[in-house]
Scaffold this motif. Structure first.
Motif, mmCIF file in Angstrom:
data_model
loop_
_atom_site.group_PDB
_atom_site.id
_atom_site.type_symbol
_atom_site.label_atom_id
_atom_site.label_comp_id
_atom_site.label_asym_id
_atom_site.label_seq_id
_atom_site.Cartn_x
_atom_site.Cartn_y
_atom_site.Cartn_z
ATOM 1 N N GLY A 309 -9.583 32.341 24.731
ATOM 2 C CA GLY A 309 -8.652 31.311 25.155
ATOM 3 C C GLY A 309 -8.286 30.397 23.993
ATOM 4 N N GLY A 310 -9.224 30.204 23.090
ATOM 5 C CA GLY A 310 -9.009 29.364 21.924
ATOM 6 C C GLY A 310 -7.833 29.818 21.069
ATOM 7 N N HIS A 311 -7.583 31.134 21.010
ATOM 8 C CA HIS A 311 -6.446 31.633 20.230
ATOM 9 C C HIS A 311 -5.143 31.062 20.769
ATOM 10 C CE1 HIS A 311 -9.436 34.078 18.520
ATOM 11 N NE2 HIS A 311 -9.384 35.090 19.372
ATOM 12 N N ALA A 312 -5.053 30.995 22.109
ATOM 13 C CA ALA A 312 -3.835 30.466 22.719
ATOM 14 C C ALA A 312 -3.760 28.951 22.521
ATOM 15 C CB ALA A 312 -3.799 30.812 24.205
ATOM 16 N N TRP A 313 -4.903 28.269 22.579
ATOM 17 C CA TRP A 313 -4.951 26.826 22.345
ATOM 18 C C TRP A 313 -4.363 26.523 20.970
ATOM 19 C CZ3 TRP A 313 -6.675 22.796 19.331
ATOM 20 C CH2 TRP A 313 -6.884 21.551 19.962
ATOM 21 N N ASP A 314 -4.858 27.257 19.957
ATOM 22 C CA ASP A 314 -4.365 27.057 18.597
ATOM 23 C C ASP A 314 -2.864 27.329 18.510
ATOM 24 O OD1 ASP A 314 -6.922 26.499 17.862
ATOM 25 O OD2 ASP A 314 -7.342 28.451 16.978
ATOM 26 N N ALA A 315 -2.434 28.432 19.128
ATOM 27 C CA ALA A 315 -1.027 28.836 19.002
ATOM 28 C C ALA A 315 -0.112 27.766 19.586
ATOM 29 C CB ALA A 315 -0.805 30.176 19.706
ATOM 30 N N VAL A 316 -0.432 27.285 20.804
ATOM 31 C CA VAL A 316 0.431 26.291 21.439
ATOM 32 C C VAL A 316 0.411 24.986 20.659
ATOM 33 C CG1 VAL A 316 0.848 24.947 23.524
ATOM 34 C CG2 VAL A 316 0.154 27.328 23.719
ATOM 35 N N MET A 317 -0.781 24.556 20.203
ATOM 36 C CA MET A 317 -0.873 23.301 19.468
ATOM 37 C C MET A 317 -0.125 23.368 18.145
ATOM 38 S SD MET A 317 -2.343 21.138 21.325
ATOM 39 C CE MET A 317 -3.090 19.770 20.464
ATOM 40 N N LEU A 318 -0.206 24.512 17.467
ATOM 41 C CA LEU A 318 0.510 24.668 16.201
ATOM 42 C C LEU A 318 2.010 24.532 16.411
ATOM 43 C CD1 LEU A 318 -1.540 27.599 14.625
ATOM 44 C CD2 LEU A 318 -1.164 25.377 13.561
ATOM 45 N N VAL A 319 2.505 25.189 17.474
ATOM 46 C CA VAL A 319 3.937 25.123 17.766
ATOM 47 C C VAL A 319 4.330 23.697 18.127
ATOM 48 C CG1 VAL A 319 5.737 25.871 19.364
ATOM 49 C CG2 VAL A 319 4.123 27.537 18.454
ATOM 50 N N LYS A 320 3.479 23.049 18.936
ATOM 51 C CA LYS A 320 3.781 21.675 19.339
ATOM 52 C C LYS A 320 3.863 20.753 18.113
ATOM 53 C CE LYS A 320 1.644 17.570 20.766
ATOM 54 N NZ LYS A 320 0.383 16.915 20.443
ATOM 55 N N ILE A 323 7.065 21.306 16.238
ATOM 56 C CA ILE A 323 8.229 20.705 16.890
ATOM 57 C C ILE A 323 8.231 19.199 16.633
ATOM 58 C CG2 ILE A 323 9.370 20.239 19.102
ATOM 59 C CD1 ILE A 323 8.208 22.885 20.113
ATOM 60 N N GLU A 324 7.053 18.577 16.713
ATOM 61 C CA GLU A 324 6.962 17.147 16.495
ATOM 62 C C GLU A 324 7.462 16.756 15.111
ATOM 63 O OE1 GLU A 324 2.986 15.914 17.310
ATOM 64 O OE2 GLU A 324 3.563 15.240 19.320
ATOM 65 N N LYS A 325 7.116 17.602 14.137
ATOM 66 C CA LYS A 325 7.462 17.268 12.761
ATOM 67 C C LYS A 325 8.895 17.643 12.426
ATOM 68 C CE LYS A 325 3.050 18.283 11.070
ATOM 69 N NZ LYS A 325 2.466 19.425 10.405
ATOM 70 N N GLY A 326 9.380 18.775 12.945
ATOM 71 C CA GLY A 326 10.644 19.281 12.430
ATOM 72 C C GLY A 326 11.776 19.425 13.430
ATOM 73 N N GLY A 327 11.518 19.275 14.719
ATOM 74 C CA GLY A 327 12.594 19.500 15.675
ATOM 75 C C GLY A 327 12.412 20.813 16.396
ATOM 76 N N ASP A 328 13.320 21.082 17.368
ATOM 77 C CA ASP A 328 13.065 22.198 18.267
ATOM 78 C C ASP A 328 13.921 23.429 17.989
ATOM 79 O OD1 ASP A 328 15.458 21.243 19.072
ATOM 80 O OD2 ASP A 328 14.977 21.156 21.209
ATOM 81 N N SER A 329 14.498 23.558 16.799
ATOM 82 C CA SER A 329 15.212 24.801 16.523
ATOM 83 C C SER A 329 14.213 25.820 15.978
ATOM 84 C CB SER A 329 16.320 24.565 15.497
ATOM 85 O OG SER A 329 15.754 24.480 14.209
ATOM 86 N N PRO A 330 14.412 27.102 16.303
ATOM 87 C CA PRO A 330 13.464 28.115 15.843
ATOM 88 C C PRO A 330 13.229 28.051 14.339
ATOM 89 C CG PRO A 330 14.998 29.072 17.409
ATOM 90 C CD PRO A 330 15.454 27.666 17.170
ATOM 91 N N ALA A 331 14.295 27.838 13.571
ATOM 92 C CA ALA A 331 14.143 27.828 12.117
ATOM 93 C C ALA A 331 13.277 26.651 11.666
ATOM 94 C CB ALA A 331 15.508 27.765 11.444
ATOM 95 N N ALA A 332 13.493 25.476 12.284
ATOM 96 C CA ALA A 332 12.707 24.299 11.909
ATOM 97 C C ALA A 332 11.242 24.515 12.269
ATOM 98 C CB ALA A 332 13.256 23.069 12.621
ATOM 99 N N ILE A 333 10.997 25.115 13.434
ATOM 100 C CA ILE A 333 9.607 25.370 13.843
ATOM 101 C C ILE A 333 8.926 26.293 12.841
ATOM 102 C CG2 ILE A 333 8.164 26.418 15.625
ATOM 103 C CD1 ILE A 333 10.228 25.530 17.683
ATOM 104 N N ARG A 334 9.658 27.323 12.445
ATOM 105 C CA ARG A 334 9.091 28.259 11.471
ATOM 106 C C ARG A 334 8.727 27.555 10.169
ATOM 107 N NH1 ARG A 334 8.938 31.574 7.187
ATOM 108 N NH2 ARG A 334 9.893 29.852 6.061
#
Lengths: 379, 293, 319
Positions: A309-320, A323-334
């Motif tokens: 379950g921790g793998h998913a925790w990390d994945a969602v938190m990283l994406v979040k 988004i917080e830092k760069g905005g919600d466009s796929p390119a910015a998230i990347r």
């Protein structure tokens, strides 16, 4: 022609149904987990955890005042389905990023879709091939199997038991592990005396173990996920094999101890810190994340969390965070994902860079031993 | 190559093979009475294991009560399956029946997943797990249970088919259904009986193997496939030939894994079976018979 | 014959217009797989519905086509258009050679032998790691391309795959109505009678087995080049059984039936996704109900149902 008309109208109907579900103003994140099928032991906890994390984030006010919406599909461990559902997430649901899939095979299948459609993918699978060579849009959170192998080999080197036998399961997880076990052996001065495999649905591995018993191996390394390794532990006990058994991080959940019972005593394995969170020193940077994850999971599901379950925790938190830092466009998230530094997650401390989309070192693992049906850190 | 290694391979193979044989006989009994290859046979094996766990862990019934309960419930499931899915069929062609049983197996597996979850569970062995040494090789007490129960069941089968009226009637159905009907045998009842017997046998197989293999909702798939192979090697006989077929398959797998290659062990077993079939297209134990036109 | 042609033209037109209705949504992707599965079902139907020979190993031929194409293009840099026919010919020859001993077997022995063959092929995919990548799969398979046109989107792949599928339909329709088709049906009904009137039944069975394998291999190549990633799990025993189910649910011995069966069983999981954990139960139950109420398959069952409905309606009007 009537039949064809009927089929067509069915198709249309489903199309209409699938486009209805959209709500304004949420940021949509897609998730692919194998909730059913042979890898459900990964996908089940991952889905639970991802949903839990998103709920917690929304409860705390969302990201920049906007709520997250998680759209989860079950791939049933099937690569073809995973590709179709990834396409569906991107084209119909218009997600900005995808977390998952759960297994390496599915992740490899989905990578071309993510690369082509320019959507960041944060895989929860272990194979080193997912991020090596580096793909522009693909990241991952599960520890590389290469790191687990390195951890075991270093440990064996330290206690001077360098002649080993390996027994790996013939699926994606096992064959990737087997590749790494063979590739890294020489570097660590390890000699592989016997190299055997077993089928994921096999029910008796005494034949392989008998062969291993006949060799001069000082340690047996078993690479697989439940229930295979539990059967192997029991078989080894039946045959009276005294050679110490080492397992992979694929069995790092309480389920394994439950299945193998007494036969699990004294087994060693590399594992993420989630299993031994309460034994960690206060100074450990991961301790805070770990304890909050374990507590939340216990509250939500009345069950003990595991490393998967921790793998998913990390994945969602990283994406979040991205988004917080760069905005919600796929390119910015990347771009923001790639800039992640010192993120203390469940699987370890992540440092992504242009040349590293896996982000962990072998310190993400600790060697643990099973004592009195519980985990102990091996010093 | 050492003797005790080969002995261990043989013993391991025999105990896995006994399970294949038990499941295989379940296939044969239904095939002989109805001409159906029952692809749901493996699911009754699963039901036996899962139900034992269910009674044992969730309802806290002691093991000697849980086992008969599990067999009884599995048998009722077999009975319902025949009544609801097989009997109402309007055009019972063999291929339609195959698809029905495939559908049935998916349905039963799905229900089990929903009821009991996707986790694998361990069951305690019947009488401890202290290994027993036999000339350099070791087996577990549970292996003796498996071999013993298999022998008992085959003996009961033999008695039933050769010394009871209903057993003889079922053999008559196997030989020629229409003729059996003409001499007053209720063929439909025999079909029902065949489902009852083989679902009970499947459940027994699942129960005695569970402490070794652990149980999960999808354990029936692989075991069913192997049992099917055992039955075919045995020429779909409900007697000793299928037992030999199962043991042969088990030993081939075990020797293949130990002596040649563990990755190819199933392939080795199948290649040998294919070659045997090519040499004897009428089956290993069948006599060449002239074709009926 | 004219009616047949008209029917085919209408079918082809419908297939060609389908993408306009979906504008590139993800269902296009699913429809690509409907095309591939239709090819496979027709291939199996030629063997099962026309010649009356069962195969529980067709996923093996499908996989061989996919892996031969995949390995030749991804690892050896071949042109995909060269790899595809080479794979098909290789698989055809293999099927032809193995067909002689295998098709000598009858009934459940044949089922068992084809099942064994499928499993052996599956194990080879898993174990020859250096060649196939083993269970982790083979990635980096290029898309097909004609000149500058690369088939790299769902819509393009749709037309590519369905082009092949329509050709397969046409071939199968022709075969069914030819001398060979009649001979096959004779073998199906009574092999001895067919032999008596001069049909070389043994050779014929082997030939149709090889033809069926060739089409399966082509479908496999298309699968590899559209997915660009393959792993052994897609070619196991379960998929052989699924193909068998498609053929029977669609209607034995009917080409359009194979399409209906493939379409239904490929699309069904999409509809059932809404049912979450219950989907597998509904799927199993539907299979059983369909065989019970449409024993001749969709292609015969649906018109019958339609007639019954009309009658029912007519009856109501009278009353």
């Amino acid at each position: 022609m009537k039949k064809i008309q009927i089929v067509c109208s069915f198709i249309m109907l489903s199309l209409v149904c699938s486009t209805i579900s959209f709500a304004a103003d949420t940021i949509k994140i897609g998730a692919l987990f194998s909730v059913t099928g042979p890898a459900s032991f990964l996908g089940g906890p991952e889905r639970n955890t991802a949903q839990m994390v998103v709920d917690e984030i929304n409860k705390a006010g969302g990201v920049k005042g906007r709520k997250l919406e998680l759209i989860v599909y079950d791939t049933a461990g099937d690569a073809t389905k995973a590709v179709q559902l990834a396409t569906k997430l991107i084209k119909n649901d218009k997600v900005v990023a995808i977390v998952g899939p759960s297994t390496s095979g599915e992740s490899m299948a989905v990578i071309p879709v993510a690369e082509k459609e320019h959507i960041p993918l944060v895989s929860c699978a272990a194979s080193i091939k997912i991020t090596e060579p580096v793909k522009k849009w693909v990241f991952k959170t599960a520890q590389n199997d290469a790191l687990a192998v390195a951890k075991i080999y270093e440990h064996l080197q330290k206690i001077k038991q360098t002649n080993v036998a390996i027994l790996t399961v013939s699926d994606g997880f096992g064959s990737s592990g087997r590749e790494q076990l063979k590739a890294q052996a020489e570097k660590h001065g390890i000699k592989i005396l016997s190299d055997d495999t077993y089928g994921p649905k096999d029910t008796d591995m005494t034949a392989q173990l008998t062969k291993i018993r006949g060799s001069q191996a000082q340690a047996v390394i078993v690479w697989g996920t439940n229930p295979g390794p539990a059967i192997i532990a029991k078989n080894a006990r039946q045959l009276g094999i005294k050679t110490p058994l080492y397992m992979s991080h694929g069995v790092s959940s309480k389920k394994f101890i439950e299945l193998a019972g007494d036969a699990s005593e004294g087994l060693r394995l590399p594992s993420g810190r989630a299993l031994v969170a309460d034994m960690l020193p206060k100074s450990d940077p991961q301790k805070k994340s770990l304890l909050s994850f374990l507590k939340d999971y216990q509250n939500h599901f009345k069950a003990e969390a595991d490393t998967f379950g921790g793998h998913a925790w990390d994945a969602v938190m990283l994406v979040k965070n991205a988004i917080e830092k760069g905005g919600d466009s796929p390119a910015a998230i990347r771009d923001q994902l790639e800039k992640t530094r010192n993120f203390s997650g469940i699987s370890g401390i992540f440092n992504f860079s242009e040349s590293d989309h896996a982000g962990l070192t072998k310190d993400a693992f600790v060697m643990i031993e099973i004592k009195n049906k519980d985990w102990m850190i091996v010093k | 190559m050492q003797f005790d290694q080969v002995l261990q391979y043989a013993l391991s193979g025999l105990s896995t093979g006994a399970i294949y044989a038990l499941i295989g006989i379940g296939f044969s009994i239904i095939y002989n009475a109805t001409g159906i290859i029952n692809f749901a046979q493996g699911e009754f094996v699963m039901l036996g294991g899962m139900l034992t766990l269910f009674f044992l862990e969730l309802l806290k019934v002691p093991i000697w009560g849980a086992i008969p309960c599990a067999i009884a419930v599995s048998t009722v499931a077999g009975l319902l399956f025949e009544r609801l899915a097989i009997r109402p069929l309007r055009q019972p062609t063999p291929i339609n029946l195959v698809i029905i049983t495939i559908g049935g197996s998916i349905l039963i597996r799905g229900l089990a997943m929903l009821l009991w979850g996707k986790d694998t569970h361990a069951l305690p062995p019947f009488s401890g797990d202290e290994p027993i040494a036999i000339g350099g090789a070791t087996i577990l007490p549970q292996h003796l249970w498996i071999l013993g129960i298999t022998i008992v069941i085959i003996a009961i089968n033999k008695f039933y088919f050769y010394h009871t009226i209903s057993g003889k009637a079922m053999r008559a159905c196997a030989y020629n259904r229409r003729a059996a009907g003409l001499v007053g045998i209720d063929v439909r009842r025999m079909v029902l009986f065949s489902f009852i017997i083989s679902s009970a046998m499947g459940a027994v197989a699942g129960i005695i193997v569970a402490p070794l293999t652990m149980v999960a909702y999808d354990m029936g798939v692989m075991l069913g496939l192997k049992g099917f192979c055992a039955a075919i090697i045995g020429g779909m006989s409900s007697g000793i030939a299928t037992v030999v077929g199962g043991l042969l398959l088990g030993v081939l797998e075990s020797l293949g894994a130990g002596l040649i290659s563990s990755g190819y062990k199933d392939a080795i077993a199948f290649i040998i079976l294919l070659l045997l079939l090519f040499l004897r297209p009428q089956g290993l134990f069948g006599k060449p018979e002239s074709e009926r036109v | 014959m004219k009616k047949e042609l008209l029917k085919f033209a209408a079918f082809a037109l419908l297939v060609m217009l389908m993408p306009l209705a979906f504008k590139g949504g993800y269902l296009m992707n699913v429809l690509v797989f409907v095309g591939i599965n239709t090819m496979l079902s027709i291939a199996l139907n030629l063997l099962l519905g026309y010649a009356g020979q069962i195969s529980l190993g067709h996923a093996g031929f499908f996989g061989l086509g996919a892996y031969l194409s995949g390995i030749l293009t991804a690892s050896y840099g071949w042109n995909a258009w060269l790899a595809m026919p080479l794979a098909a010919v290789t698989v055809g020859i293999l099927a032809y050679l193995i067909g002689f001993p295998i098709l000598k077997l009858k009934g459940h022995y044949l089922a068992m032998a084809t099942l064994g063959l499928g499993i052996i092929i599956y194990i080879v995919f898993n174990e020859t790691v250096d060649l196939t990548g083993g269970p982790s799969g083979l990635s980096g398979i290029p898309n097909l391309a004609i000149g500058g046109l690369r088939f790299d989107s769902d819509v393009k792949n749709y037309y590519l795959v369905w082009g092949f599928t329509l050709a397969t339909v046409l071939f199968a329709l022709n075969l069914a109505n030819s001398r060979v088709g009649r001979a096959l049906r004779a073998v199906h009904d009574s092999e001895v009678a067919a032999r008596v009137v001069g049909v070389n039944s043994r050779l014929l069975k082997v030939q149709i087995f090889a033809v069926s394998a060739i089409f399966s291999s082509l479908a496999g190549s298309l699968y590899a080049h559209t997915m660009t990633f393959i792993s052994p799990a897609s070619f196991g025993f379960n998929f052989s059984v699924e193909l068998l189910t498609m053929v029977v649910i669609g209607g034995l011995g009917s080409i359009y039936g194979s399409f209906l069966g493939a379409a239904l069983l490929t699309l069904l999981p999409e509809f059932l996704r809404a049912a979450h954990d219950y989907d597998i139960i509904i799927y199993g139950a539907l299979l059983m109900v369909m065989v019970m109420f449409m024993p001749g398959g969709l292609v015969r069952g649906v018109p019958e149902l339609y007639r019954k409905l009309i009658k029912l309606k007519g009856g109501a009007d009278h009353a």
